[in-house]
Write a protein that holds these residues in place. Structure first.
Motif, PDB file in Angstrom:
ATOM      1  N   CYS A   1      34.905  38.968  45.489  1.00 12.66           N
ATOM      2  CA  CYS A   1      36.063  39.858  45.666  1.00 12.66           C
ATOM      3  C   CYS A   1      36.737  40.156  44.329  1.00 12.66           C
ATOM      4  N   SER A   2      36.871  39.141  43.480  1.00 12.92           N
ATOM      5  CA  SER A   2      37.481  39.347  42.168  1.00 12.92           C
ATOM      6  C   SER A   2      36.653  40.300  41.316  1.00 12.92           C
ATOM      7  N   SER A   3      35.340  40.113  41.309  1.00  8.41           N
ATOM      8  CA  SER A   3      34.467  40.982  40.511  1.00  8.41           C
ATOM      9  C   SER A   3      34.625  42.442  40.927  1.00  8.41           C
ATOM     10  N   ILE A   4      34.656  42.674  42.232  1.00  9.23           N
ATOM     11  CA  ILE A   4      34.728  44.053  42.728  1.00  9.23           C
ATOM     12  C   ILE A   4      36.121  44.639  42.552  1.00  9.23           C
ATOM     13  N   ASN A   5      37.135  43.919  43.018  1.00  7.04           N
ATOM     14  CA  ASN A   5      38.484  44.493  43.032  1.00  7.04           C
ATOM     15  C   ASN A   5      39.128  44.579  41.647  1.00  7.04           C
ATOM     16  N   ARG A   6      38.850  43.615  40.791  1.00  9.04           N
ATOM     17  CA  ARG A   6      39.520  43.589  39.487  1.00  9.04           C
ATOM     18  C   ARG A   6      38.715  44.257  38.379  1.00  9.04           C
ATOM     19  N   TYR A   7      37.403  44.343  38.536  1.00  6.11           N
ATOM     20  CA  TYR A   7      36.569  44.830  37.432  1.00  6.11           C
ATOM     21  C   TYR A   7      35.719  46.045  37.798  1.00  6.11           C
TER      22      TYR A   7
END
Length: 377
Positions: A67-73
């Motif tokens: 989720c962090s990889s997709i939403n933040r980057y």
């Protein structure tokens, strides 16, 4: 037409029973199954859906990291980009998060890429299988994953699979020579005409793998998957020269280039395709074509993905005319699904003919199964 938003939605699906490998439990009723659904929207309002299945027991990617990889980057990197530029999207994700030894964050990337393919098919009015250039095969065959290590549990699992219309079986080994023999013998006695596929999940050393191959061959097993740790590149050719069974490789293959190295080393007989491990459809299709050109057998596999990713696998495997049974076991283990549109009785999955992935996401159910993560917007 430009990408306007890419959003990762964390969900936890109910799980039936327990699914264990030699490396530990990867799914249980107590923990449920952690999935990530990806929603990608363009500036004209078209929406594509993707899915990926991280598991901390199976990969370094977790619910939170995907989720962090997709939403933040990936989301900010892809906004404003043409969704038809698949190679450009791939480059942008590589710039957003650098690769390690091989492809970086492949499971997260797969979720995004599946959503792109779904969107492109919808925009053009054709199914993904057509976009991939192969329409002759209209269904894929599934293999039942046998669970349990005691005779009664193994027999019960095989019988359940047969009741549900499955004709072929895959099972886990690497739990000790006595247990492995017992499981293989029980399955072979109950399903003497089935295609049997054993997966060690990196459990063996070289000599132990040779002994296991000979034991499994006694019971008619067709393939021994991932017997050695992924980094034992030079041991795999030695194993092939002594093994009584064809050797399959799965873990450690993230790109066509990874597969090419093993082909050059003559290290495998069977390429086991995990769409999410390879970062999505594009790289998986390239790797399948490489494997087929090298004369390798191809088998599809997964980790309890739901109907969204299963639809993507069906399009990919049918387009590539993969006729062998595939260990895509979400229907077996998951207690709820997030989409409709996939037909097929028993061990058959019919490739959807509707545009894109051909599935309809149940957004109400999706909302009910979401779980809060600090990495979500």
């Amino acid at each position: 037409m430009k990408i306007e938003r890419v959003e990762a939605l964390a969900v936890r699906l109910p799980f039936r029973g327990t699914f264990a490998t030699s490396q530990g439990t990867v799914g249980s009723a107590a923990e449920g199954a952690e999935h990530v659904v990806v929603r990608l929207q363009t500036d004209d309002g078209t929406v594509g859906w993707g899915e990926c299945r991280p598991s901390r027991h199976w990969s370094y990617e977790t619910h939170e990291s995907v989720c962090s990889s997709i939403n933040r980057y990936f989301d900010p990197a892809l906004r404003g980009h043409n969704p038809f530029d698949l190679a450009g999207i791939d480059r942008l994700m590589s710039r957003a998060i650098a690769p390690g030894f091989t492809l970086g964050q492949p499971i997260a990337r797969a979720g995004v890429e599946l959503a792109v393919w779904d969107l492109l098919g919808k925009r053009l009015g054709v199914p993904v299988q057509t976009l991939l250039g192969g329409t002759s095969q209209r269904a894929i065959t599934l293999s039942w994953t046998v669970v349990g290590h005691e005779p009664e549990a193994v027999a019960g699992s095989v019988e359940e699979g047969r009741r549900r219309g499955y004709r072929n079986f895959n099972f886990k080994v690497g739990f000790g020579a006595t247990t492995d023999r017992l499981v293989a013998r029980t399955i072979a006695e109950l399903a003497p005409d089935a295609f049997l596929w054993a997966d060690a999940n990196q459990a063996y050393g070289l000599d132990e793998a040779v002994r296991a191959s000979r034991m499994l061959a006694e019971f008619g097993v067709a393939v021994l998957e991932q017997p050695l740790p992924v980094n034992r590149y030079t041991d795999y050719p030695l194993l092939r020269s002594r093994s009584a069974l064809p050797i399959g490789v799965d873990e450690g293959l993230y790109t066509p280039a990874d597969l090419l190295q093993l082909v050059r080393l003559q290290a495998l007989d069977v390429f086991v395709i995990k769409l999410c491990r390879m970062g999505g459809i594009r790289r998986s299709r390239q790797a399948i074509e490489l494997a087929q050109a090298a004369g390798l057998t191809c088998l599809g596999s997964g980790l309890t993905e739901s109907e969204i990713a299963l639809a993507a696998c069906a399009h990919l495997l049918a387009a590539a005319v993969i006729e062998t049974p595939n260990a895509l076991n979400g229907r077996q283990f998951l207690g709820a699904h997030l989409a409709s549109g996939l037909a097929g009785e028993g061990d058959q999955v019919v490739v959807p003919s509707a545009p894109g992935l051909g599935i309809k996401v149940d957004e109400q159910r999706l909302a009910a199964l979401r779980v809060p993560l600090s990495c979500e917007p």
